[in-house]
Design an enzyme around this catalytic site. Structure first.
Site, PDB file in Angstrom:
ATOM      1  N   ASP A 122      38.728  15.707  -4.140  1.00 45.71           N
ATOM      2  CA  ASP A 122      37.320  15.412  -4.396  1.00 45.71           C
ATOM      3  C   ASP A 122      36.353  16.192  -3.513  1.00 45.71           C
ATOM      4  OD1 ASP A 122      38.059  13.992  -2.139  1.00 45.71           O
ATOM      5  OD2 ASP A 122      37.417  12.047  -2.894  1.00 45.71           O
ATOM      6  N   ASP A 168      37.600   8.198   7.747  1.00 48.06           N
ATOM      7  CA  ASP A 168      38.595   7.376   7.054  1.00 48.06           C
ATOM      8  C   ASP A 168      39.857   7.082   7.854  1.00 48.06           C
ATOM      9  OD1 ASP A 168      36.906   7.445   4.822  1.00 48.06           O
ATOM     10  OD2 ASP A 168      37.924   9.182   4.003  1.00 48.06           O
TER      11      ASP A 168
END
Length: 730
Positions: free
Chosen positions: A72, A443
């Site tokens: 992405d 993350d």
């Protein structure tokens, strides 16, 4: 839950910066001669092992061992079957093309194995640039590019849906591209030019989904439509490439609102379609799987398990086995209660087996995948699923952090070598110790890199485990002492007394730390901590100070809210902070108790301006203000002088000095002429040489860099989607 996309801070990195200050000298161009003396560098990637959302995997139907993966925010990759690793295909995209590192879709030509196509564009928002299509005749070794007049959304909702790009099986010169806001596009010259496909019935609603998938079933093309309300058509077909119609008898209702992916079994002439009530990867609570017999038009509900009660989820990936008729694999998605799984059928969906139930996961090659738990999960955000057309037991699926593969449908391990998609926030290269690098990541928290060629054996820093890291700092005179901050469920700050190998949480933390943990600094001897707080919506709060290793905290008087603290590397009583709202440098000479303003009238208005301190020197400060230039102070911020050797500076780091040099080597992401690149100066920023090249640019690299204090010439580059890159002179 992982979100592999950049923050608003990273997104805005590609935009134009504020106007330059006119009261200081302008760029004189003295570095242009140095640019021609570019040294030779070898560039490699620090091995972590994925960490980002793999949104698609595509095996070539006619060439064994040839496959592609898309991400992405980190570009596309080609699988090298001989070396068993992924080869990045888009590292040549530079600073101005940062928005093209998000891959919306990819396509191969079954009749011409060397041809591959990519549809690129990370965001479809007004502040992002238009998308582009890349086309290659040599499997991605080189590309031709066509810029589009529409925007694509490789990092937006729906990024894990099917391939929106398709080579027409009737004519290899014809390509189709589904967009989010502009309907269906068509090219008749192999992607060189594009126009609107006339007759396509989908009307964009503004949801940002549009065409969710394109798939060929023989000579018939199918297009999924994500802007349906659940009662209107969401699957269209064309028999002749000109006239499109809603597929008769298609399923409807909440569980079939958005077609996610589709796969065609050419042996049984059946099309399998996965559905959900939202495009995902988040927000799905219902879904289904349906089978269409394309010759008769008969639909059959073949959903493995219906969501219900607390077990809410949608369906994501779907793949057919090219060697075994009626063998299909589908994935659940956004299933947090029972954990996502893959279901496999060998009889066309009459019965299904959950592959998770018998799975043996081995993450020893990428230990971070345990996320601080005793064992890894089978998966989450599973929307990319693929079966090797030459090996029925070779199955891969993507998650929010890796790509798992199996050769026997039981034993699974990351098949991720070479694919690094981390969004990197902080880097430290310690002057001593086993590790040459510590990293703070989006993350996946903080990592201790004892080797650069293998995923950290300790995985993510634990005690506590963070999601995204927000701060990482080391005591200059006591490098064994390191502190970190970030988003976590069991604490937001921690310290280490062994250089980052092991950690302990702060005994206490300010109330703001839970929702607004910001950067942290420690003075040179590790006796004082300064922690700032910035909410995700941009709200800034006063800084807090601790002198007892985080047991107690007090608010700091006079500190500019939200500013990033910087410790003087030689004097433990001094701290600095740059107020980007007012363009003022603040300093403390009492160990961070109080701060007062010093130099003012400097560039303002951008929170990404960065302040750095030269190692081993007190009061030697450098201020990077993007396209406003680079400033230096040698009196602790009382005055600053603008340098004329570059006109843009985004981030700066100091490394081991060149032989015979009296000042540390300086590394910068900035501009001396027109290109934004990575530069090194061995003479205190009088002149610069570019150290990266056109094949190693990695999009936006403005977050941070680090240079090795032990190895002259080595520099570490934080990317926003291509992990950590590092270069050494050769």
């Amino acid at each position: 839950m992982l979100t592999s996309g950049p923050s608003r801070r990273a997104v805005l990195a590609g935009a134009a910066a504020a106007a330059a200050i006119t009261a200081v000298p302008s760029f004189s161009g003295v570095a242009s001669a140095a640019d021609s003396a570019t040294p030779s560098y070898r560039w490699r990637q620090v091995v972590i092992g994925g960490t980002g959302f793999v949104t698609g995997v595509l095996f070539h139907p006619s060439v064994r061992g040839l496959a592609y993966a898309r991400t992405d925010i980190g570009g596309a990759y080609r699988w090298d079957d001989r070396k068993a690793r992924w080869i990045p295909l888009n590292d040549d995209l530079g600073w101005d093309d940062w928005n093209l590192l998000g891959v919306e879709a990819m396509a191969v030509d079954p009749a011409h194995p060397d041809r591959v196509y990519l549809a690129l564009g990370t965001y479809a928002q007004s502040w992002a640039g238009n998308g582009a299509v890349l086309r290659s005749e040599d499997r991605g070794a080189t590309w031709a590019r066509t810029d589009l007049t529409v925007k694509l959304g490789g990092n937006e909702d729906g990024r894990g849906t099917g391939e929106r790009l398709l080579v027409d099986p009737r004519d290899s010169d014809t390509l189709w591209l589904g967009t989010r806001h502009d309907g269906l596009l068509k090219s008749t010259d192999r992607g060189a030019t594009w126009g609107v496909a006339s007759g396509f019935p989908g009307t964009p609603s503004g949801s940002g989904q549009g065409v969710t998938l394109l798939v060929a079933a023989g000579r018939v093309l199918y297009a999924g439509w994500g802007d349906s309300d659940g009662t209107t058509a969401n699957l269209y077909r064309t028999l002749d490439g000109t006239t499109w119609e809603a597929v008769p008898g298609q399923p409807s209702g909440t569980s079939a609102k958005v077609p996610i992916r589709a796969a065609y079994d050419c042996h049984t002439r059946e099309l399998y379609v996965s559905y959900a009530d939202a495009p995902g990867p988040n927000g799905q609570s219902d879904g289904s799987v349906h089978r269409l017999a394309v010759t008769t038009g008969t639909w059959t509900d073949v959903t493995p398990v219906r969501p219900g009660g607390s077990d809410t989820f949608g369906y994501g990936g779907v793949a057919v086995d090219a060697r075994r008729p009626g063998t299909v694999v589908v994935s659940t998605n956004n299933r947090w209660a029972a954990v996502d799984t893959l279901y496999r059928t060998t009889n066309g969906g009459r019965t299904w087996t959950s592959l998770k139930d018998s799975a043996v996961l081995d993450v020893s090659e990428t230990p971070f995948l345990t996320f601080g738990a005793d064992a890894p999960k089978f998966g989450w955000w599973i929307q990319a699923v693929a079966v090797d057309p030459f090996d029925s037991k070779h199955l891969v699926y993507g998650t929010g952090a890796t790509l798992y593969g199996t050769r026997d449908l039981k034993h699974w391990a990351p098949q991720i070598r070479g694919l690094e998609e981390t969004s990197v926030r902080q880097l430290i290269s310690p002057p001593t110790g086993q590790a040459h690098l510590l990293s703070g990541l989006g993350d996946v928290g903080v990592m201790y890199h004892e080797r650069l060629t293998a995923s950290p054996s300790r995985g993510m820093a634990s005690n506590p485990v963070f999601g995204s890291a927000t701060g990482l700092a080391q005591a200059a005179a006591k490098p064994s002492y390191v502190v970190r901050t970030g988003f976590g469920d069991h604490g937001n700050g921690a310290f280490s007394n062994d250089g980052g190998k092991t950690w302990a949480p702060f005994a206490a933390q300010p109330a703001l730390a839970k929702d607004a943990p910001g950067p942290i600094a420690t003075n040179s001897d590790g006796s004082v901590l300064l922690w700032t707080f910035v909410h995700w919506d941009g709200t800034k709060y006063p800084a807090q100070r601790s002198t007892d290793n985080g047991a107690t905290w007090t608010e700091v008087a006079g500190y500019p809210k939200g500013a990033t603290p910087l410790a003087d590397p030689a004097d433990p009583t001094r701290f600095y902070a740059y107020d980007t709202d007012t363009g003022t440098l603040f300093a403390s000479t009492d160990g961070g108790l109080t701060f007062t303003g010093r130099a003012s009238g400097l560039p303002s208005g951008d929170s990404q301006f960065q302040l750095a301190a030269a190692p081993g020197r007190s009061g030697d400060l450098w201020l990077s203000t993007k396209t406003n230039g680079l400033y230096r102070s040698t009196d602790g911020g009382a005055t600053f002088t603008k340098l004329t050797s570059c006109w843009a500076s985004h981030t700066l780091a100091f490394g081991k000095a060149a032989e015979g040099a009296g000042y540390p080597a300086i590394y910068m992401v900035g501009s001396t002429e027109t290109i934004t690149a990575v530069y090194r100066s061995d003479d205190g920023a009088k002149t610069w040489v570019r150290v990266n090249d056109d094949q190693h640019q990695w999009g936006w690299i403005g977050a941070t860099i680090a240079a090795d204090p032990r190895l002259y010439g080595r520099v570490y580059i934080a990317t926003n989607g291509r992990g950590i890159q590092y270069g050494d002179p050769v």
